[in-house]
Design a protein around this motif. Structure first.
Motif, mmCIF file in Angstrom:
data_model
loop_
_atom_site.group_PDB
_atom_site.id
_atom_site.type_symbol
_atom_site.label_atom_id
_atom_site.label_comp_id
_atom_site.label_asym_id
_atom_site.label_seq_id
_atom_site.Cartn_x
_atom_site.Cartn_y
_atom_site.Cartn_z
ATOM 1 N N MET A 266 0.845 -1.201 0.000
ATOM 2 C CA MET A 266 0.000 0.000 0.000
ATOM 3 C C MET A 266 0.878 1.248 0.000
ATOM 4 N N GLU A 267 1.868 1.282 -0.869
ATOM 5 C CA GLU A 267 2.824 2.396 -0.894
ATOM 6 C C GLU A 267 2.158 3.744 -1.140
ATOM 7 N N GLU A 268 1.206 3.792 -2.057
ATOM 8 C CA GLU A 268 0.531 5.068 -2.341
ATOM 9 C C GLU A 268 -0.274 5.544 -1.134
ATOM 10 N N TYR A 269 -0.926 4.632 -0.458
ATOM 11 C CA TYR A 269 -1.706 4.976 0.733
ATOM 12 C C TYR A 269 -0.785 5.485 1.842
ATOM 13 N N ILE A 270 0.343 4.821 2.021
ATOM 14 C CA ILE A 270 1.316 5.263 3.026
ATOM 15 C C ILE A 270 1.812 6.666 2.686
ATOM 16 N N GLN A 271 2.047 6.923 1.411
ATOM 17 C CA GLN A 271 2.491 8.254 1.010
ATOM 18 C C GLN A 271 1.426 9.301 1.322
ATOM 19 N N GLN A 272 0.158 8.944 1.175
ATOM 20 C CA GLN A 272 -0.929 9.864 1.539
ATOM 21 C C GLN A 272 -0.873 10.196 3.035
ATOM 22 N N ILE A 273 -0.611 9.192 3.856
ATOM 23 C CA ILE A 273 -0.496 9.419 5.300
ATOM 24 C C ILE A 273 0.655 10.384 5.574
ATOM 25 N N ILE A 274 1.793 10.113 4.967
ATOM 26 C CA ILE A 274 2.980 10.958 5.163
ATOM 27 C C ILE A 274 2.700 12.389 4.694
ATOM 28 N N ASP A 275 2.071 12.524 3.542
ATOM 29 C CA ASP A 275 1.778 13.848 2.993
ATOM 30 C C ASP A 275 0.824 14.647 3.879
ATOM 31 N N ASP B 69 -8.279 16.390 16.158
ATOM 32 C CA ASP B 69 -8.977 15.848 14.988
ATOM 33 C C ASP B 69 -7.984 15.239 13.990
ATOM 34 N N MET B 70 -6.852 15.892 13.799
ATOM 35 C CA MET B 70 -5.819 15.352 12.910
ATOM 36 C C MET B 70 -5.260 14.046 13.482
ATOM 37 N N TYR B 71 -5.052 14.005 14.801
ATOM 38 C CA TYR B 71 -4.598 12.779 15.459
ATOM 39 C C TYR B 71 -5.568 11.640 15.152
ATOM 40 N N PRO C 292 1.684 16.659 9.631
ATOM 41 C CA PRO C 292 2.397 17.926 9.820
ATOM 42 C C PRO C 292 3.912 17.702 9.909
ATOM 43 N N GLU C 293 4.673 18.623 9.342
ATOM 44 C CA GLU C 293 6.138 18.502 9.308
ATOM 45 C C GLU C 293 6.749 18.356 10.694
ATOM 46 N N GLU C 294 6.126 18.947 11.702
ATOM 47 C CA GLU C 294 6.658 18.881 13.071
ATOM 48 C C GLU C 294 6.786 17.447 13.574
ATOM 49 N N ASP D 47 0.864 11.603 23.172
ATOM 50 C CA ASP D 47 0.226 10.720 22.194
ATOM 51 C C ASP D 47 0.536 11.181 20.770
ATOM 52 N N TRP D 48 0.534 12.494 20.570
ATOM 53 C CA TRP D 48 0.855 13.102 19.276
ATOM 54 C C TRP D 48 2.259 12.695 18.843
ATOM 55 N N LYS D 49 3.202 12.739 19.779
ATOM 56 C CA LYS D 49 4.588 12.356 19.474
ATOM 57 C C LYS D 49 4.690 10.862 19.167
ATOM 58 N N LYS D 50 3.911 10.051 19.872
ATOM 59 C CA LYS D 50 3.918 8.606 19.617
ATOM 60 C C LYS D 50 3.358 8.302 18.225
ATOM 61 N N LEU D 51 2.331 9.023 17.846
ATOM 62 C CA LEU D 51 1.792 8.895 16.488
ATOM 63 C C LEU D 51 2.860 9.296 15.467
ATOM 64 N N GLY D 52 3.545 10.393 15.744
ATOM 65 C CA GLY D 52 4.612 10.850 14.850
ATOM 66 C C GLY D 52 5.695 9.796 14.662
ATOM 67 N N ARG D 53 6.059 9.119 15.738
ATOM 68 C CA ARG D 53 7.081 8.072 15.626
ATOM 69 C C ARG D 53 6.606 6.962 14.692
#
Length: 155
Positions: A32-41, A76-78, A44-46, A114-120
Motif C-alpha cells: 500500500m505504498e501510495e496509501y502510506i504516502q498519503q499518510i505521510i503527505d 482531529d488530525m490525530y 504535519p512537518e513537526e 500521544d501526538w509524538k507517539k503517532l509521529g514516531r
C-alpha cells in the motif's frame, strides 16, 4: 457470491487501496505504498523529524494523566491519521499492530505525548513504506486471510 479466482501473473493495482501481486507461484504480495504516502503527505512537518527503526518506543503504553489534551484541530488530525494507520495495519502492515492498539485508545483525548507517539509511527512508515506483506500458500494452494477492523472509539 462466487469466490474470487485469480490466475497466476495477475496484478491488481488498486483494490481497496492495496496492490496485490499474484505473479509468483504460491505467493501473493500485498502493498500500500501510495496509501502510506498519503499518510505521510497529510502529516504535519513537526512530526516528521528523524527516521525511526521501530513503530513504537518501549514507553508506548505509559500515559501521563496530568498532561492537557491537544487543541481540537490537532486532536482531529490525530484521530484522522490514527484511523488511516488502523486501516493500513489491518490490511498489509501487521508490524504496526502494537502501536495501533495504543494509539486507537487515545483518540478521545490525545495529549502531546500521544501526538509524538503517532509521529514516531508515521516516521517509521516513511522509512518502511516499501515493505510488503507476503503470504505463501501451503501445499494445497489455498490462500486464506481474514481481516476485521473496528473504527469505533473505545472508552
Amino acid at each position: 457470491e462466487a469466490p474470487l479466482t485469480v490466475k497466476r501473473g495477475k496484478v491488481f493495482d488498486d483494490y481497496l487501496g492495496m496492490k496485490m501481486d499474484f505473479s509468483q507461484s504460491g505467493k501473493v504480495i500485498f502493498s500500500m505504498e501510495e496509501y502510506i504516502q498519503q499518510i505521510i503527505d497529510q502529516t504535519p512537518e513537526e512530526l516528521m523529524v528523524g527516521p525511526c527503526k521501530t513503530p513504537a518506543a518501549n514507553h508506548l503504553f505509559n500515559v501521563d494523566e496530568n498532561k492537557p489534551p491537544l487543541p481540537t484541530k490537532t486532536a482531529d488530525m490525530y484521530h484522522h491519521l490514527t484511523a488511516m494507520i488502523l486501516y493500513l495495519g489491518k490490511r498489509t502492515r501487521p508490524d504496526l499492530q502494537t502501536a495501533i492498539s495504543f494509539l486507537t485508545t487515545r483518540v478521545r483525548e490525545p495529549t502531546e505525548d500521544d501526538w509524538k507517539k503517532l509521529g514516531r509511527t508515521i516516521r517509521y512508515l516513511s522509512v518502511t513504506k516499501e515493505l510488503p506483506l507476503t503470504l505463501e500458500a501451503n501445499g494445497d494452494g489455498v490462500i486464506k486471510w481474514w481481516v476485521d477492523a473496528s473504527f469505533a472509539v473505545h472508552p
